[in-house]
Scaffold this motif. Sequence first.
Motif, PDB file in Angstrom:
ATOM      1  N   GLU A   1      70.109  34.852  52.439  1.00  0.00           N
ATOM      2  CA  GLU A   1      71.383  35.340  52.385  1.00  0.00           C
ATOM      3  C   GLU A   1      71.742  36.691  53.282  1.00  0.00           C
ATOM      4  O   GLU A   1      70.808  37.502  53.020  1.00  0.00           O
ATOM      5  CB  GLU A   1      71.911  35.777  50.937  1.00  0.00           C
ATOM      6  CG  GLU A   1      71.837  34.292  50.168  1.00  0.00           C
ATOM      7  CD  GLU A   1      72.891  33.387  50.539  1.00  0.00           C
ATOM      8  OE1 GLU A   1      74.174  33.470  50.542  1.00  0.00           O
ATOM      9  OE2 GLU A   1      72.562  32.287  51.238  1.00  0.00           O
TER      10      GLU A   1
ATOM     11  N   ASP B   1      77.096  39.478  52.508  1.00  0.00           N
ATOM     12  CA  ASP B   1      77.356  38.533  51.602  1.00  0.00           C
ATOM     13  C   ASP B   1      76.966  39.046  50.301  1.00  0.00           C
ATOM     14  O   ASP B   1      77.679  39.068  49.378  1.00  0.00           O
ATOM     15  CB  ASP B   1      76.916  37.053  51.889  1.00  0.00           C
ATOM     16  CG  ASP B   1      77.621  36.366  52.983  1.00  0.00           C
ATOM     17  OD1 ASP B   1      78.825  36.841  53.512  1.00  0.00           O
ATOM     18  OD2 ASP B   1      77.090  35.196  53.576  1.00  0.00           O
TER      19      ASP B   1
ATOM     20  N   THR C   1      73.209  28.832  46.395  1.00  0.00           N
ATOM     21  CA  THR C   1      72.484  28.647  47.276  1.00  0.00           C
ATOM     22  C   THR C   1      71.479  27.618  47.551  1.00  0.00           C
ATOM     23  O   THR C   1      70.463  27.698  48.186  1.00  0.00           O
ATOM     24  CB  THR C   1      71.645  30.001  47.647  1.00  0.00           C
ATOM     25  OG1 THR C   1      70.972  30.679  46.603  1.00  0.00           O
ATOM     26  CG2 THR C   1      72.616  31.347  48.244  1.00  0.00           C
TER      27      THR C   1
END
Length: 270
Positions: free
Chosen positions: A69, A73, A117
């Motif tokens: 990530e 974010d 995710t």
Amino acid sequence: MTFAEAMPRTAADRGRRGGDSYDDIEPALIELAALDTADPRFPELRATIVRRCLPLADHIARRFSGRGETYDDLYQIASVGVVLAVDRFDPARGSPFLSFAVPTVMGEVRRHFRDRTWALRVPRRIKETQQKIGPAIERLVHRLDRPPTATELALDLDLDLTEITQALIARNCYRTDSIDIPRTDDGPGTGAAAENLGYEDTHYELTENALAIAPLLAALPETEQRILHMRFFENLTQAEIGQRCGVSQMQISRILSRTLDALREQALAD
């Protein structure tokens, strides 16, 4: 001042924040708790407190970066956690704000990883088990000087072996690769994965052999089963197996040779 105005908009803005301004934030939080939400001073004081606490979001976002990530974010997710911590903190309890805010912010970031995710849908129970496996592996590697087996992980975490196995398999669901990306491994075939779909995989033969020999293994004496398990599943050397069984390495070598020869003859005969 609104919350959006209090948030740093760029990495440069975040870099100019200076030190950790949430030190000694409790007096401001006590003042906020004493105000009615309808008081015109409430939103401005709340935004000021959030702005002072944003370095915490930066620290935690950097801690979790590099795991698939982007930092930006993660910073946004951690900033949401800061807002939640400010809104939920109760000064009357007498606890330091930081001791409450850190797990709150980290919880938001971990929840993001757990729920957002994964490339494929995985049950939450398996995701939670998978999160425990990483620290357990690191802990057992230091203790055993080798990667732990699934059984050892199950014992260490006090979980069912089936659940551990499912969680280990689920680790492959975290990311998927395009079949159009060129291969980088040394496996059969060349070019992108899509060009090799349908290629004969020699591992299927290995699976077939394993299925064929399973009944023969089950029929072996318990001692021979145990030695085979230690050699091929626990990856122990013959000397290490001999130490466990109280015999010499040469005796283990003879038992393995005799057992494998017998299994091979029976499998070919069948």
